[in-house]
Design a protein around this motif. Structure first.
Motif, short mmCIF file in Angstrom:
data_model
loop_
_atom_site.label_atom_id
_atom_site.label_comp_id
_atom_site.label_asym_id
_atom_site.label_seq_id
_atom_site.Cartn_x
_atom_site.Cartn_y
_atom_site.Cartn_z
N GLN A 1 0.99 -1.10 0.20
CA GLN A 1 -0.02 -0.11 -0.15
C GLN A 1 0.87 1.16 -0.01
O GLN A 1 0.57 2.22 -0.51
N ALA A 2 2.07 1.09 0.70
CA ALA A 2 2.77 2.24 0.70
C ALA A 2 3.52 2.85 -0.38
O ALA A 2 3.56 3.73 -0.85
N VAL A 3 4.17 1.58 -1.05
CA VAL A 3 4.47 1.75 -2.68
C VAL A 3 3.40 2.45 -3.61
O VAL A 3 3.78 3.19 -4.39
N ILE A 4 2.27 1.89 -3.40
CA ILE A 4 1.27 2.07 -4.58
C ILE A 4 0.84 3.75 -4.24
O ILE A 4 0.68 4.63 -5.07
N LYS A 5 0.71 4.34 -3.03
CA LYS A 5 0.53 5.53 -2.77
C LYS A 5 1.54 6.34 -3.14
O LYS A 5 1.44 7.44 -3.65
#
Length: 447
Positions: free
Chosen positions: A393-397
């Motif tokens: 999720q962090a990489v996507i954001k």
């Protein structure tokens, strides 16, 4: 209620493994039969079609047993395209249509799709009700009310004749050499016959099914075979279908490919000129290229986006009263002619443009410049939830913030296979590759 059996296009999986077992097909047949026989009468009928997979025999027999056990009379169509099942369900006044196919998937997969009496695929709500019935006890019909089953010998001919009526009156395909790749699938008889009877010189490819070669190095997901045939035979155009013939890719005389977005752009522009495009709106999914949206906007036309799946495209079209939609993958839905995507009918409309304008296919397949797009798939084990991992999720954001204003990112679970699909669009191709690479890497580590 959470969907357990049904995905974006019916129930699908590896043949002889859950949920594509004879036992589950029997239960689905019983559940669907009970769902469509709520009034208890004995006049109900169901049509069943299939593609050319070996496992189709097993599933067809099991479904027939389940349906007849609830009092449904079964009409067996044999190998026919998915859109033929939608057409024949309505044409033959059936209460239910069933297509046994895993579409573009390899032969070892199979699936079951349901159509309502109007010829359209069932809604999410109806599928959930059938799922609930599968999990419960389904009372069988009384012995005197058990259904009958019989083969319908003229099913293919009915569809062939209907398909020809969708080709514009006054036009012919005389003098046109057409490669038709049927993916060794459901349209291997119907598609070449329709083209030949309309006057074309037909070069058939992928018309020798053996139960295990469907979609194998042929069809809409492997257009190299059709492209080679087009060039080798000096054909004017190629039409490449998938295993159940509800998808299409078009190839020009040089073997170049037009995907669903380019085909929809051509049809939308033509229909708008003729005043036939209802609401000046084209319906497509979130996967369609930004270039298509810009193309339509420049012509004062509107793009309505939906979730992935031709069923969701059709539902939006019916709600809005629109008559043209589809997917980049090649589902082209024309509700003036069909209740679902029909690769053959879309191919005929493209051929009509060649016949009408006299232009070569190469002048028609590139309607707009596509924004660079990249799609990568990551396979995962059933039951795993890699997209929920905090690191993912962090990489996507972080990458969504990076690409904001320059493009877009779309990440989703496939509804037909255990895959995470990572797609992005961006004019900066270097950034596009980095964004997709970072997200895919994060998902792979989570898997």
């Amino acid at each position: 209620m959470t969907r357990k059996l049904f995905g974006t296009d019916g129930v699908r999986g590896r043949a002889n493994s859950y949920p594509m077992t004879a036992d589950m097909a029997l239960k689905l047949g019983q559940a669907a039969g009970r769902f469509f026989r709520r009034d208890g009468s004995t006049a109900h009928r169901v049509v069943i079609g299939k593609d050319t997979r070996l496992s189709g025999y097993m599933l067809e027999n099991a479904l027939t047993a389940g349906l007849t056990s609830t009092g449904m009379n079964v009409l067996l169509l044999g190998p026919v395209p998915t859109p033929a099942v939608g057409f024949l369900t309505r044409s033959m006044r059936a209460d239910l249509g069933v297509m046994i196919s895993a579409s573009h998937n390899p032969h070892h997969d199979n699936g079951i799709k349901f159509f309502g009496p109007d010829g359209f695929k069932l809604s999410d709500e109806a599928e959930l009700e059938i799922e609930a019935l599968v999990e419960g006890d389904i009372p069988p019909a009384q012995p005197q009310n058990i259904g009958r089953a019989k083969r319908i010998d003229d099913a293919l001919g009915r569809y062939v004749e209907y398909a020809k009526t969708t080709f514009p009156a006054g036009l012919r395909l005389d003098g046109l050499k057409v490669v038709i790749d049927c993916a060794n699938g459901a349209a291997y008889k119907a598609a070449p016959l329709v083209l030949w009877e309309l006057g074309a010189e037909v070069i058939p490819v992928g018309v020798a099914p053996n139960g295990t070669n469907i979609n194998e190095k042929c069809g809409s997901t492997y257009t190299q075979t059709a492209a080679e045939a087009v060039v080798a035979h000096g054909a004017h155009v190629g039409i490449s279908l998938d295993g159940d013939a509800d998808r299409v890719m078009i190839l020009d005389e040089n073997g170049r490919v037009a995907d669903g977005d380019q085909i929809m752009a051509l049809f939308a522009a033509r229909w708008a000129e003729e005043g036939r495009l209802r609401g000046d709106t084209l319906v497509a999914t979130v996967m369609s290229n930004l270039g298509l949206e810009k193309f339509l906007d420049a012509r004062g036309l509107r793009l309505e986006r939906t979730n992935v799946g031709d069923r969701y495209v059709v539902e939006a079209m019916r709600r809005g009263g629109w008559n043209l939609g589809g997917e980049q993958s090649g589902h082209i839905v024309m509700t003036d002619y069909a209740t679902t995507g029909d690769g053959l009918l879309a191919g005929l409309q493209f051929l009509a443009e060649i016949a009408r304008t006299g232009l070569p296919a190469s002048a028609l397949i590139q309607q707009f410049a596509s924004v660079p797009q990249m799609l990568k798939n990551v396979r995962f084990e059933a039951g795993k939830t890699p997209l929920e991992a905090e690191r993912v999720q962090a990489v996507i954001k972080a990458n969504e913030a990076r690409i904001a204003g320059k493009g877009r990112i779309l990440i989703r679970k496939s509804g037909t296979e255990p895959l995470i699909r990572v797609m992005a669009e961006c004019e900066d191709e270097a950034m596009l590759a980095e964004v997709v690479g970072e997200i895919v890497g994060a998902v792979e580590r989570a898997v």
